[in-house]
Design a protein around this motif. Sequence first.
Motif, PDB file in Angstrom:
ATOM      1  N   GLN A 154       2.580   1.494  -8.527  1.00 37.89           N
ATOM      2  CA  GLN A 154       1.656   1.951  -7.486  1.00 37.89           C
ATOM      3  C   GLN A 154       1.168   0.777  -6.630  1.00 37.89           C
ATOM      4  O   GLN A 154       1.045   0.889  -5.410  1.00 37.89           O
ATOM      5  N   THR A 155       0.930  -0.343  -7.285  1.00 39.41           N
ATOM      6  CA  THR A 155       0.494  -1.531  -6.549  1.00 39.41           C
ATOM      7  C   THR A 155       1.578  -2.000  -5.584  1.00 39.41           C
ATOM      8  O   THR A 155       1.298  -2.350  -4.428  1.00 39.41           O
ATOM      9  N   HIS A 156       2.830  -2.007  -6.063  1.00 36.23           N
ATOM     10  CA  HIS A 156       3.942  -2.410  -5.191  1.00 36.23           C
ATOM     11  C   HIS A 156       4.061  -1.465  -3.990  1.00 36.23           C
ATOM     12  O   HIS A 156       4.269  -1.915  -2.855  1.00 36.23           O
ATOM     13  N   ILE A 157       3.930  -0.171  -4.238  1.00 36.79           N
ATOM     14  CA  ILE A 157       4.027   0.796  -3.145  1.00 36.79           C
ATOM     15  C   ILE A 157       2.904   0.568  -2.135  1.00 36.79           C
ATOM     16  O   ILE A 157       3.134   0.595  -0.913  1.00 36.79           O
ATOM     17  N   PHE A 158       1.700   0.314  -2.630  1.00 40.75           N
ATOM     18  CA  PHE A 158       0.570   0.036  -1.737  1.00 40.75           C
ATOM     19  C   PHE A 158       0.865  -1.177  -0.856  1.00 40.75           C
ATOM     20  O   PHE A 158       0.596  -1.172   0.362  1.00 40.75           O
ATOM     21  N   GLN A 159       1.447  -2.210  -1.452  1.00 39.62           N
ATOM     22  CA  GLN A 159       1.731  -3.429  -0.695  1.00 39.62           C
ATOM     23  C   GLN A 159       2.844  -3.201   0.334  1.00 39.62           C
ATOM     24  O   GLN A 159       2.803  -3.762   1.436  1.00 39.62           O
ATOM     25  N   ILE A 160       3.835  -2.368  -0.021  1.00 40.71           N
ATOM     26  CA  ILE A 160       4.876  -2.045   0.960  1.00 40.71           C
ATOM     27  C   ILE A 160       4.275  -1.268   2.125  1.00 40.71           C
ATOM     28  O   ILE A 160       4.589  -1.533   3.294  1.00 40.71           O
ATOM     29  N   ARG A 161       3.436  -0.305   1.824  1.00 39.14           N
ATOM     30  CA  ARG A 161       2.779   0.476   2.877  1.00 39.14           C
ATOM     31  C   ARG A 161       2.001  -0.438   3.818  1.00 39.14           C
ATOM     32  O   ARG A 161       2.045  -0.281   5.040  1.00 39.14           O
ATOM     33  N   ARG A 162       1.306  -1.387   3.240  1.00 35.37           N
ATOM     34  CA  ARG A 162       0.523  -2.304   4.067  1.00 35.37           C
ATOM     35  C   ARG A 162       1.435  -3.159   4.940  1.00 35.37           C
ATOM     36  O   ARG A 162       1.129  -3.413   6.106  1.00 35.37           O
ATOM     37  N   ALA A 163       2.601  -3.578   4.375  1.00 37.92           N
ATOM     38  CA  ALA A 163       3.537  -4.394   5.147  1.00 37.92           C
ATOM     39  C   ALA A 163       4.155  -3.597   6.291  1.00 37.92           C
ATOM     40  O   ALA A 163       4.386  -4.127   7.386  1.00 37.92           O
ATOM     41  N   LEU A 164       4.432  -2.302   6.036  1.00 39.59           N
ATOM     42  CA  LEU A 164       5.017  -1.462   7.078  1.00 39.59           C
ATOM     43  C   LEU A 164       4.009  -1.139   8.169  1.00 39.59           C
ATOM     44  O   LEU A 164       4.402  -0.830   9.308  1.00 39.59           O
ATOM     45  N   GLY A 165       2.746  -1.179   7.851  1.00 37.45           N
ATOM     46  CA  GLY A 165       1.723  -0.934   8.852  1.00 37.45           C
ATOM     47  C   GLY A 165       1.580   0.537   9.189  1.00 37.45           C
ATOM     48  O   GLY A 165       1.873   1.418   8.372  1.00 37.45           O
ATOM     49  N   SER A 166       1.152   0.798  10.417  1.00 32.31           N
ATOM     50  CA  SER A 166       0.810   2.168  10.818  1.00 32.31           C
ATOM     51  C   SER A 166       1.928   2.883  11.558  1.00 32.31           C
ATOM     52  O   SER A 166       1.700   3.917  12.168  1.00 32.31           O
ATOM     53  N   ASP A 167       3.144   2.335  11.525  1.00 33.62           N
ATOM     54  CA  ASP A 167       4.270   2.977  12.206  1.00 33.62           C
ATOM     55  C   ASP A 167       4.513   4.364  11.607  1.00 33.62           C
ATOM     56  O   ASP A 167       4.856   4.497  10.439  1.00 33.62           O
TER      57      ASP A 167
END
Length: 269
Positions: A62-75
């Motif tokens: 879940q932490t990894h997914i959160f960090q990927i989401r943050r890296a992808l931004g709001s696109d």
Amino acid sequence: MEISVLGPLRVTAAGSQIALPAKQRVLLAILALQPNRAVSNERLVQALWGDAEPDGAVKTLQTHIFQIRRALGSDQGLTIATDGRGYRLDADPLAIDAGQFRRLVEEGQRLLAAEPRAAADRLADALALWRGPGLPDVGDDSVATAELTQLGELRAYAVHELVQLRLGSGDYDRAVAELRHELGEAPYRERSWTDLVLVLAVAGRRSEALLAYREAEQALRRELDVEPGVDLRELVERIRSGERSLGLATVGEGDARAEAKALGASVAS
């Protein structure tokens, strides 16, 4: 934003690459190979750690997914959604190079008979999307590995059909260059070796065709520990015994495809 999986994973936004740690690259690669489909936590955990699953693996996931989401931004074109007990990459398939590749190959296939030049352009554009022989690390996920294998087979098909189109137009030099490039990355593909020997022979370059056959023998032994198959061996025997009767040195643009068939290469194979 675009995700590229036809080579090492690459995520690009506004012309800049987004860097991700190794395990997050694995996660995003698996999701990108199966866009708009849920992938379970169990599968993702297995892909990340195999049989060495740590305590609290799901929480770490879940932490990894959160960090990927943050890296992808709001696109909004590429988002990771929670789906039951797993995750799903919501994306236009054409935002992922594998989707673009499949679309271009399909377009090329439809144009093969009616518009061969346009078909060749589509297939060449599709193959240009590949950035090398390496495919993304997908851990132990068998489904993603199967997707990668299918993409590799589709690439081999596209190369073969493009070569047949080059034969039909008499563009032998380009066909040889394209095959040499592919064999530099996938020397184990016997069909590409067969196509190379065929093109060289049809172009009247008999000695080079026979040298290419010897290269094929060495490569297949080295890569797969096998001897050339019947089709390739028979093609070489026909070149050796029938060069003059087949008129290999004088094949023109209009009958190159027929000459290819006479040498035993099936355009549809």
